[in-house]
Design an enzyme around this catalytic site. Sequence first.
Site, short mmCIF file in Angstrom:
data_model
loop_
_atom_site.label_atom_id
_atom_site.label_comp_id
_atom_site.label_asym_id
_atom_site.label_seq_id
_atom_site.Cartn_x
_atom_site.Cartn_y
_atom_site.Cartn_z
N LYS A 83 3.56 29.34 13.77
CA LYS A 83 3.28 30.60 13.05
C LYS A 83 4.28 31.67 13.50
O LYS A 83 3.95 32.61 14.23
CB LYS A 83 1.83 31.03 13.27
CG LYS A 83 1.32 31.95 12.17
CD LYS A 83 -0.18 32.00 12.14
CE LYS A 83 -0.76 33.08 11.25
NZ LYS A 83 -0.36 33.04 9.85
N GLU B 248 2.17 24.38 0.57
CA GLU B 248 1.13 25.39 0.84
C GLU B 248 1.56 26.69 0.17
O GLU B 248 2.62 26.74 -0.47
CB GLU B 248 0.94 25.59 2.35
CG GLU B 248 2.16 26.13 3.04
CD GLU B 248 1.95 26.42 4.52
OE1 GLU B 248 0.81 26.59 4.97
OE2 GLU B 248 2.98 26.52 5.22
N LEU C 122 1.33 25.10 7.71
CA LEU C 122 0.66 25.71 8.86
C LEU C 122 -0.73 25.10 8.99
O LEU C 122 -1.44 24.96 7.98
CB LEU C 122 0.53 27.23 8.63
CG LEU C 122 -0.06 27.97 9.83
CD1 LEU C 122 1.01 28.17 10.91
CD2 LEU C 122 -0.64 29.30 9.43
N TYR D 128 2.86 35.03 15.63
CA TYR D 128 1.77 35.96 15.35
C TYR D 128 0.50 35.21 14.98
O TYR D 128 0.52 33.99 14.76
CB TYR D 128 2.17 36.93 14.22
CG TYR D 128 2.16 36.33 12.83
CD1 TYR D 128 3.15 35.44 12.41
CD2 TYR D 128 1.15 36.66 11.92
CE1 TYR D 128 3.14 34.90 11.13
CE2 TYR D 128 1.13 36.12 10.64
CZ TYR D 128 2.13 35.25 10.25
OH TYR D 128 2.11 34.70 8.98
N1 PDD Z 1 -1.42 33.76 6.82
N2 PDD Z 1 -0.13 29.03 5.54
C1 PDD Z 1 0.62 30.12 5.77
C2 PDD Z 1 2.09 30.04 5.51
C3 PDD Z 1 0.02 31.30 6.26
O1 PDD Z 1 0.79 32.38 6.50
C4 PDD Z 1 -1.38 31.33 6.48
C5 PDD Z 1 -2.08 32.56 7.00
C6 PDD Z 1 -2.12 30.17 6.21
C7 PDD Z 1 -3.61 30.11 6.45
O2 PDD Z 1 -3.91 30.09 7.83
P1 PDD Z 1 -5.28 30.69 8.38
O3 PDD Z 1 -6.38 30.02 7.63
O4 PDD Z 1 -5.27 30.34 9.81
O5 PDD Z 1 -5.25 32.18 8.13
C8 PDD Z 1 -1.47 29.04 5.76
C9 PDD Z 1 -1.90 34.99 7.41
C10 PDD Z 1 -3.28 35.36 6.99
C11 PDD Z 1 -0.87 36.08 7.19
O6 PDD Z 1 0.31 35.76 7.32
O7 PDD Z 1 -1.23 37.24 6.93
#
Ligand code: PDD
Length: 285
Positions: free
Chosen positions: A149, A182, A207, A33
């Site tokens: 992801k 993270e 991620l 996703y």
């Molecule tokens: N989550 N690490 C994890 C485990 C994440 O699920 C996310 C983002 C990030 C940050 O990635 P980005 O800057 O590309 O949004 C880091 C999204 C927002 C979610 O699961 O809703």
Amino acid sequence: MSRIAYVNGRYLPHGDAVVHIEDRGYQFADGVYEVCEVRGAKLVDAPRHLARLGRSLSELKIAAPMSLPALTAVLRETVSRNRIVNGLVYIQVTRGVARRDHAFPPQGTAPSLVVTARRLDFVANEKIAADGVAVITLPEDRWARVDIKSVSLLPNVLAKQAAREQGAREAWYVDVAGYVTEGAASNAWIVSRDGKLVTRKLGRDILPGITRSVLFDVIKAQGLQVEERPFTVEEAQGAREAFITSATQLVMPVVRIDGRPVGNGAPGLIATALRRDYHAHAAIG
Ligand code: PDD
């Protein structure tokens, strides 16, 4: 106004938007996703999000559901049909529908594509950022490829729920060596005692956040320095500042870690300035 979702080629009322019970996303969490911010009715950093989607798909050998320009058009159309000004668009691609069997389905099984969009409360989010958020820490218990992801988010679900039950907004995972990897849905950062931005370097254990990558440009423009290295919970608690980044939270100041205040317990100047300037460096369109 009723919400509209895109499901495998059709725009449907949200309540009628369904996938088959043998979709591999439902059966095996066999899918990936993306979450992309929408601001001023435009997509934020869509090319980077779609590039990461392409990488997640290819790591898992799931076929791309359509070309990038076509997918971008679906995202825009979904945002427009839902009249989203500030919010997010969610994209999910799974390995498709097939009789339940762990190994990949027959060649040619079409991947499933779902796109939804929803509003975010811009004012409420700015208020949360002005106050800062609390995080808790938990032992890392996810699989070894969290750079992909994947929709397989059960550990993240449990971590977020644990945070909520303890009055915190995010949970930080801590690896066996005692270093923060993270957050359950965000990347983790601190501002060290000597004023450097510190975040873990990319690898299979975090991620590759899009917000993280854009923030490198914001940091450079502000004349600040980044160190890509791991940090411990103790270092974070004793840091000048801490914050998290994600497409939906942007740069969110962290003011408490496991109940201990960070700095003076208020959002830091650096995190606040990075949040303020973020969109000047993002690709919006
Ligand atoms: N989550 N690490 C994890 C485990 C994440 O699920 C996310 C983002 C990030 C940050 O990635 P980005 O800057 O590309 O949004 C880091 C999204 C927002 C979610 O699961 O809703």
